[in-house]
Enzyme design. Structure first.
Site, PDB file in Angstrom:
ATOM      1  N   SER A   1       0.845  -1.187   0.000  1.00  0.00           N
ATOM      2  CA  SER A   1       0.000   0.000   0.000  1.00  0.00           C
ATOM      3  C   SER A   1       0.891   1.251   0.000  1.00  0.00           C
ATOM      4  O   SER A   1       1.830   1.348   0.792  1.00  0.00           O
ATOM      5  CB  SER A   1      -0.867  -0.031   1.256  1.00  0.00           C
ATOM      6  OG  SER A   1      -1.574   1.165   1.311  1.00  0.00           O
ATOM      7  N   GLY A   2       0.616   2.156  -0.922  1.00  0.00           N
ATOM      8  CA  GLY A   2       1.393   3.397  -0.993  1.00  0.00           C
ATOM      9  C   GLY A   2       2.623   3.275  -1.877  1.00  0.00           C
ATOM     10  O   GLY A   2       3.410   4.217  -1.999  1.00  0.00           O
TER      11      GLY A   2
ATOM     12  N   THR B   1      -1.579   2.483  -8.048  1.00  0.00           N
ATOM     13  CA  THR B   1      -2.687   3.198  -8.696  1.00  0.00           C
ATOM     14  C   THR B   1      -2.134   4.320  -9.581  1.00  0.00           C
ATOM     15  O   THR B   1      -2.620   4.535 -10.696  1.00  0.00           O
ATOM     16  CB  THR B   1      -3.638   3.750  -7.624  1.00  0.00           C
ATOM     17  OG1 THR B   1      -4.026   2.660  -6.805  1.00  0.00           O
ATOM     18  CG2 THR B   1      -4.853   4.374  -8.235  1.00  0.00           C
TER      19      THR B   1
ATOM     20  N   ASN C   1      -1.231   5.469   3.172  1.00  0.00           N
ATOM     21  CA  ASN C   1      -1.454   6.134   1.891  1.00  0.00           C
ATOM     22  C   ASN C   1      -2.711   7.000   2.000  1.00  0.00           C
ATOM     23  O   ASN C   1      -3.752   6.527   2.432  1.00  0.00           O
ATOM     24  CB  ASN C   1      -1.633   5.053   0.806  1.00  0.00           C
ATOM     25  CG  ASN C   1      -1.817   5.646  -0.583  1.00  0.00           C
ATOM     26  OD1 ASN C   1      -1.852   6.873  -0.741  1.00  0.00           O
ATOM     27  ND2 ASN C   1      -1.929   4.775  -1.574  1.00  0.00           N
TER      28      ASN C   1
ATOM     29  N   SER D   1      -5.502   5.431  -0.512  1.00  0.00           N
ATOM     30  CA  SER D   1      -5.284   3.992  -0.614  1.00  0.00           C
ATOM     31  C   SER D   1      -6.485   3.303  -1.265  1.00  0.00           C
ATOM     32  O   SER D   1      -7.632   3.527  -0.885  1.00  0.00           O
ATOM     33  CB  SER D   1      -5.053   3.451   0.792  1.00  0.00           C
ATOM     34  OG  SER D   1      -4.810   2.078   0.703  1.00  0.00           O
ATOM     35  N   SER D   2      -6.184   2.486  -2.261  1.00  0.00           N
ATOM     36  CA  SER D   2      -7.289   1.746  -2.905  1.00  0.00           C
ATOM     37  C   SER D   2      -7.692   0.629  -1.969  1.00  0.00           C
ATOM     38  O   SER D   2      -6.868  -0.198  -1.597  1.00  0.00           O
ATOM     39  CB  SER D   2      -6.823   1.146  -4.229  1.00  0.00           C
ATOM     40  OG  SER D   2      -5.963   2.022  -4.893  1.00  0.00           O
TER      41      SER D   2
ATOM     42  N   GLY E   1      -0.403  -5.796  -2.927  1.00  0.00           N
ATOM     43  CA  GLY E   1       0.720  -6.729  -2.853  1.00  0.00           C
ATOM     44  C   GLY E   1       0.681  -7.459  -1.531  1.00  0.00           C
ATOM     45  O   GLY E   1      -0.266  -7.319  -0.749  1.00  0.00           O
TER      46      GLY E   1
ATOM     47  N   GLU F   1       0.868  -8.413   2.103  1.00  0.00           N
ATOM     48  CA  GLU F   1       0.724  -7.570   3.291  1.00  0.00           C
ATOM     49  C   GLU F   1       1.171  -8.344   4.519  1.00  0.00           C
ATOM     50  O   GLU F   1       0.686  -9.449   4.772  1.00  0.00           O
ATOM     51  CB  GLU F   1      -0.737  -7.121   3.470  1.00  0.00           C
ATOM     52  CG  GLU F   1      -1.090  -5.955   2.570  1.00  0.00           C
ATOM     53  CD  GLU F   1      -2.430  -5.313   2.905  1.00  0.00           C
ATOM     54  OE1 GLU F   1      -2.773  -4.344   2.224  1.00  0.00           O
ATOM     55  OE2 GLU F   1      -3.123  -5.774   3.841  1.00  0.00           O
TER      56      GLU F   1
HETATM   57  N1  LIG Z   1       5.250   7.971  -9.965  1.00  0.00           N
HETATM   58  C1  LIG Z   1       4.939   8.782  -8.935  1.00  0.00           C
HETATM   59  N2  LIG Z   1       5.341  10.052  -8.939  1.00  0.00           N
HETATM   60  C2  LIG Z   1       5.037  10.872  -7.914  1.00  0.00           C
HETATM   61  N3  LIG Z   1       4.317  10.493  -6.839  1.00  0.00           N
HETATM   62  C3  LIG Z   1       3.874   9.225  -6.778  1.00  0.00           C
HETATM   63  C4  LIG Z   1       4.151   8.313  -7.835  1.00  0.00           C
HETATM   64  N4  LIG Z   1       3.594   7.133  -7.507  1.00  0.00           N
HETATM   65  C5  LIG Z   1       2.981   7.327  -6.312  1.00  0.00           C
HETATM   66  N5  LIG Z   1       3.144   8.569  -5.873  1.00  0.00           N
HETATM   67  C6  LIG Z   1       2.644   9.136  -4.616  1.00  0.00           C
HETATM   68  O1  LIG Z   1       2.393   8.097  -3.726  1.00  0.00           O
HETATM   69  C7  LIG Z   1       1.035   8.086  -3.339  1.00  0.00           C
HETATM   70  C8  LIG Z   1       0.539   6.678  -3.236  1.00  0.00           C
HETATM   71  O2  LIG Z   1       0.470   6.089  -4.487  1.00  0.00           O
HETATM   72  P1  LIG Z   1      -0.696   5.089  -4.906  1.00  0.00           P
HETATM   73  O3  LIG Z   1      -1.994   5.565  -4.435  1.00  0.00           O
HETATM   74  O4  LIG Z   1      -0.525   4.793  -6.336  1.00  0.00           O
HETATM   75  O5  LIG Z   1      -0.284   3.812  -4.055  1.00  0.00           O
HETATM   76  P2  LIG Z   1      -0.921   2.375  -4.178  1.00  0.00           P
HETATM   77  O6  LIG Z   1       0.226   1.466  -4.429  1.00  0.00           O
HETATM   78  O7  LIG Z   1      -2.024   2.361  -5.131  1.00  0.00           O
HETATM   79  O8  LIG Z   1      -1.396   2.162  -2.717  1.00  0.00           O
HETATM   80  P3  LIG Z   1      -2.691   1.362  -2.219  1.00  0.00           P
HETATM   81  O9  LIG Z   1      -2.374  -0.073  -2.277  1.00  0.00           O
HETATM   82  O10 LIG Z   1      -2.847   1.866  -0.856  1.00  0.00           O
HETATM   83  O11 LIG Z   1      -3.798   1.764  -3.117  1.00  0.00           O
HETATM   84  C9  LIG Z   1       0.301   8.870  -4.406  1.00  0.00           C
HETATM   85  O12 LIG Z   1      -0.827   9.471  -3.889  1.00  0.00           O
HETATM   86  C10 LIG Z   1       1.344   9.871  -4.820  1.00  0.00           C
HETATM   87  O13 LIG Z   1       1.339  10.958  -3.922  1.00  0.00           O
HETATM   88 MG   LIG Z   2      -3.986   2.161  -5.005  1.00  0.00          MG
END
Ligand SMILES: Nc1ncnc2c1ncn2[C@@H]1O[C@H](COP(=O)(O)OP(=O)(O)OP(=O)(O)O)[C@@H](O)[C@H]1O
Ligand SMILES: [Mg+2]
Length: 1010
Positions: free
Chosen positions: A124-125, A129, A174, A177-178, A401, A403
């Site tokens: 997560s984070g 997404t 996050n 977070s999705s 992924g 956890e």
């Molecule tokens: N390529 C990137 N460039 C800049 N910032 C990023 C990038 N990828 C992620 N971030 C930052 O990290 C934060 C978390 O990313 P994201 O929501 O994609 O995580 P996630 O893997 O989908 O987490 P979750 O499993 O909780 O959904 C985003 O809100 C953004 O602020």
């Molecule tokens: Mg996500």
């Protein structure tokens, strides 16, 4: 001989240069982990990741898998120009990027007309997404597009904010977070235009609707509605703006979060709703449900005397009933009572306070969970493409992924099971792909040792024997089933499994680390200990039948679609959450297995969402749980690098003279020639049917470096050629200009020469004409000639000056210039004294005014001993009567003769000549005075047309100076001894000569201004 020496030097140079470049490259590591020499070392892996991360290089490949480290800052690498850069470029030509993965999948899909998926996983984070959004944007910008299909593209893009509003929440890890897994198909038509899509969601985290941990929030949509919703809408929903007023929103104590702008997000979501086909009625129903969940949370139960739950304040009940279109009393009853079906009849019994709260929360979760599913379906219906021509798809899987927390529950169990399944897919696909490639290329397969995690998958999912089945059994079993009894069943049924452990089963060493309620699974990525507390309840996900009935009868259309009457009529138990998840996972794998995979593994660099912080410990943990080392090992088992002959040759052909600039034979032969030339050793490579396989990364580096060095030489050569081309062009231009200039110059010279020639001809002609006319009076014909002769003479005088003061012999002037000498004399006598002098100046003197032929021969004979110097016709006036007579005045060296025809009337010897008189006027009178004592006749009174000429000639012959007397008024002349006559000079309107009354000769001349 010379040539080979030169070649040796060149190769040596290449090697030297190569070492330098290697150290330079080390600073940013390798962009493909496959090229790490120490590929089995986790430290080397982390080092490489860190080096790159410190340079803001967040992407690195493992072959075709992309590892992405969340930068937690904007890096400016997602611009349209970056997208264009990656469009249609060979995968390895540019630095690793999520766009390269997207583009590669897209190109392959277009060229091979097959389906693809991109699996994005990570904690997560970690940025899953974000990565999936970047890919979607990449397709939206770079794919071809027609006007009519723009709407499909916009819907694909805008489905995201809506899904995120309902499915994402702020967690400690996050802010966005999705809380559900998402698989999204993007459909492309035969031209590669995105025309539609389909979304499948997995396991939405419903428990969040009713409970949030400290520092976490409920799903975004609740806060967005309260912050951004219009006043009227909120009034209709019975809501206040302050989220603190709602129990379901305020448990985490962070309802207002500065990093999230709910008001703005509301606008985005509202706008998205309008694009993806939501009607006002849909929205009314949808927000009715959202609001009713908030009202549900605020229902307060109390306990009555019998220990039954009651709801004293029905304010919230009324709102819920209104919003969901149910009867308030029925709802109230359903929340506080339970229907128990006895054999023939239904018995309604009241619920305890605890069970009522449970029922309420179950209702909230069920309502929200099913509404989310409805929402996904609704979006799908707007993304559906009604044209049934053949389409290819690229699927994006954004899924949680592995956890591993301090306490892991049912959710972690499901998520980690899902990751086991996906890992299996990856290993199978990668290994299979490797093996298939070797086979296809005719290269011997070298078996790779790897851990096949199928055994763990079986442990979880096997029918009747797996953990899920055991859990299900425990859920339906009659009698008191608890989480503990479930654990005991596990120990009983799978206790002997190598990947399963409990406190009881573990040896004395492992015991301490496992609690009484816990079991441990040895996942492929590492061990995870799960606490069984809540497993049964969560697996059951029970919603009392009574409540279900209420919801089935709801007037809210969405709810009616979510809770179907058929469900009530079906007496069979609905599948448990675990089984549902297992089934949906297996259908997901079915979807994936038929497609070509690409992988993105996301890593988060630290737990604090901070940029530029690289937490080694955290990252090692993720590397382990993402199975990256395993993946690298599989990729590197055989050869580090492989490339199609054409591509290899195209890239490196400049390194060998035989293949540069063009190789016309088969590419395989070209590559062979090339690698022989640069000295690959046999163990370093293998040649397949269509590809070259290189075993060690260092071999590829050496080749890359050699290319780098060679490029400089090539560039220099190209530059030189180009410069010489430019120079030549310049030279040709200058040459042409010079030729043109020359031609013009020559023309100008020729024109000048012709002018000169014409001028010369004119001058010569003039000269000749002047010569011919030299003796004529001054006229245009001889003017210049005379000037010329005069000038010449004067210039000549320089060389012929008299030697001494006494020497009076001057250079004799040319004939025409004797005149000038005479003119000088005339000037001395007459200048300023006599009228008409100035006019006479341009009248050249003649040698004589009478030809010898005109002189009477007798006279000639008489004076034959004297040379005639000058003759001129004159009028002689008698001294007494002043009678005018035509005479000739002839001058010789000795005397002047006045001649009448054959007679010499008067001879005046120069010795006897006393003087000459003229008047100052314009008359031609001249008087030659003779000595009175001589035997002379007396003075001669003459009138002459050439007075100045005649007087000058006379004076010059006499050789006496000052003999000329220019008188004014009158003059006396000698008639005979003792007798004198007078001539009076006067002016008048006309010329006259007459004898006046006084017996004087009066000469009247016309006064003219000269
Ligand atoms: N390529 C990137 N460039 C800049 N910032 C990023 C990038 N990828 C992620 N971030 C930052 O990290 C934060 C978390 O990313 P994201 O929501 O994609 O995580 P996630 O893997 O989908 O987490 P979750 O499993 O909780 O959904 C985003 O809100 C953004 O602020
Ligand atoms: Mg996500």
């Amino acid at each position: 001989m010379m040539e080979s020496k030169k070649e040796d030097v060149r190769r040596k140079h290449i090697r030297l240069h190569m070492e330098g470049a290697l150290t330079a490259r080390d600073k940013v590591g390798v962009q493909d982990f496959v090229l790490l020499d120490a590929y089995t070392s986790e430290s080397a892996f982390v080092d490489n990741l860190r080096k790159r991360f410190n340079e803001n290089l967040i992407y690195t490949y493992i072959g075709t898998l992309l590892v992405s480290v969340n930068p937690y800052q904007e890096l400016g690498i997602y611009t349209v120009s970056q997208m264009e850069l990656y469009q249609g470029v060979n995968f390895f030509e540019l630095p690793p990027h999520v766009y390269a993965i997207a583009d590669n999948a897209y190109r392959m899909m277009c060229s091979e007309l097959n389906n693809h998926f991109i699996l994005i996983s990570g904690e997560s984070g970690a940025g899953k997404t974000e990565a999936s959004k970047k890919i979607l944007q990449y397709f939206a910008v770079t794919c071809p597009m027609t006007q009519s299909l723009q709407i499909a593209r916009d819907r694909l893009l805008l489905s995201n904010p809506v899904l995120e509003a309902f499915g994402n929440a702020r967690t400690l890890r996050n802010d966005n977070s999705s809380r559900f897994g998402k698989y999204m198909d993007i459909q492309f038509d035969f031209q590669g235009i995105p025309v539609g899509g389909h979304i499948i969601s997995y396991l939405i985290e419903k428990s969040r609707v009713v409970y949030q941990n400290q520092g976490e929030r409920n799903f975004h949509i609740f806060y967005q509605l309260l912050a951004g919703g219009e006043e009227e809408r909120l009034a209709l929903l019975g809501l206040e703006r302050d989220p603190q007023l709602y129990k379901y929103l305020s448990q985490g104590h962070c309802a207002k979060e500065s990093s999230i702008n709910d008001k703005n997000d509301w606008k985005t979501v509202s706008n998205a709703f309008s694009v993806i086909d939501f009607t006002e009625a849909d929205l009314e129903n949808l927000f009715g449900i959202i609001a009713s969940v908030l009202h549900l949370g605020n229902i307060c139960f109390e306990e009555d005397d019998q220990g039954c739950a009651t709801i004293p304040d029905t304010h919230e009940i009324k709102w819920i009933a209104k919003l969901l279109g149910v009867h308030p009393a029925v709802l109230l009853e359903a929340l506080t009572h339970r229907k128990i079906e006895a054999k023939t009849e239904e018995v309604i019994c009241p619920l305890t306070l605890e069970l009522s709260v449970y029922a309420r929360d179950a209702m909230a979760k069920a309502v929200y969970g099913r509404t989310f599913t409805w929402l996904v379906n609704k979006i799908n219906s707007s993304l559906v493409n009604k044209d049934f021509t053949r389409k290819t798809v690229i699927g994006l899987l954004d899924i949680y992924g592995f956890e591993v927390f301090d306490k892991n529950g049912f959710e972690q169990f499901c998520i980690n099971y899902c990751n086991e399944k996906l890992q299996q897919l990856l290993i199978e696909r990668t290994l299979k792909a490797e093996q298939a490639e070797y086979e296809m290329e005719g290269i011997e397969w070298e078996p790779i040792k790897y851990f096949n995690n199928k055994i763990i998958c079986d442990l979880v999912e096997e029918r009747h024997k797996g953990i899920i089945s055991i859990l299900d059994e425990e859920c339906i079993r009659p009698g008191p089933a608890t989480d503990l009894s479930f654990l005991e069943k596990l120990e009983e049924k799978v206790g002997t499994h190598a990947h399963f452990e409990t406190r009881k089963l573990a040896g004395p060493t492992g015991r301490k680390r496992i609690g009484w309620m816990e079991f441990r699974l040895l996942h492929y990525a590492g061990e995870v200990t799960y606490c069984t507390k809540g497993f049964l309840e969560k697996n059951n996900d029970l919603l009392y039948r009574h409540l279900k009935e209420v919801l089935c009868k709801s007037k809210n259309v969405i709810l009616r679609e979510c809770f179907l009457l058929a469900e009530l009529e079906n007496r069979r138990r609905p599948p448990t959450v675990g089984t549902q998840f297992k089934n949906s996972l297996s259908s997901l794998l079915e979807i994936l297995i038929s497609k070509e995979p690409s992988y993105i593994r996301c890593i988060k660099p630290n737990d604090r969402k901070e940029p530029s912080k690289f937490d080694d410990f955290l990252i090692r943990h993720q590397i382990k749980y993402l199975g990256l080392m395993e993946h690298l090992r599989v990729r590197r088992a055989g050869f580090a690098y492989r490339r199609k002959y054409e591509h290899f040759l195209q890239r490196y052909k400049s390194l060998c003279p035989d293949t540069w600039p063009h190789w016309h034979g088969p590419p395989a032969e070209g590559v062979e020639r090339l690698i022989n030339y640069i000295g690959y050793k046999p163990e370093e490579y293998k040649l397949g049917k269509t590809k070259i396989f290189i075993r060690f990364p260092r071999t590829l580096f050496a080749t890359e470096d050699a290319l780098e060095f060679c490029k400089h030489q090539l560039v220099a050569r190209i530059q030189a050629t180009y410069k010489s081309c430019l120079g030549r062009k310049e030279y040709v231009k200058k040459r042409q200009a010079a030729i043109k200039l020359e031609a013009h110059w020559r023309g100008a010279l020729a024109r000048k020469a012709i002018q000169r020639r014409k001028w010369a001809v004119r001058i010569i002609r003039k000269f000749i004409k002047g010569f011919i006319n030299r003796n004529k009076p001054l006229c245009p014909d001889n003017e210049e000639f005379i000037v010329f002769v005069r000038k010449n003479y004067i210039l000549n005088l320089r060389y012929h000056l008299p030697k001494t003061v006494l020497d009076k012999s001057w250079l004799r002037p040319p004939g025409i210039l004797e005149n000038m000498q005479q003119k000088v004399v005339t000037s001395e006598i007459f200048r300023g004294r006599k009228d008409g002098y100035t006019e006479s100046l341009n009248q050249p003197f003649a040698n004589s005014r009478i030809n010898e032929g005109d002189i009477n021969p007798k006279v000639l004979q008489l004076i034959s001993h004297e040379k005639i110097q000058y003759g001129v016709p004159v009028i002689k006036y008698d001294r007494k009567g002043f009678k005018a007579r035509q005479r000739q005045l002839i001058l010789t060296q000795k005397a002047a003769y006045v001649v009448e025809l054959a007679k010499i009337k008067q001879k005046i010897e120069y010795s006897a000549l006393k003087g000459v008189s003229t008047s100052n006027l314009r008359d031609g009178i001249l008087v030659i005075h003779v000595s009175p004592d001589d035997k002379q006749k007396g003075d001669a009174v003459l009138q002459c047309g050439h007075m100045f000429e005649a007087v000058t000639k006379l004076v010059m012959l006499v050789k006496k100076e000052n003999i000329v007397n220019v008188v004014q008024g009158s003059l006396q002349f000698f008639i005979s001894p003792g007798k004198e006559g007078t001539i009076v000079f006067d002016t008048g309107p006309e010329e006259q000569i007459y004898k006046n009354k006084n017996g004087q000769l009066t000469v009247v001349s016309v006064r003219r201004k000269s």
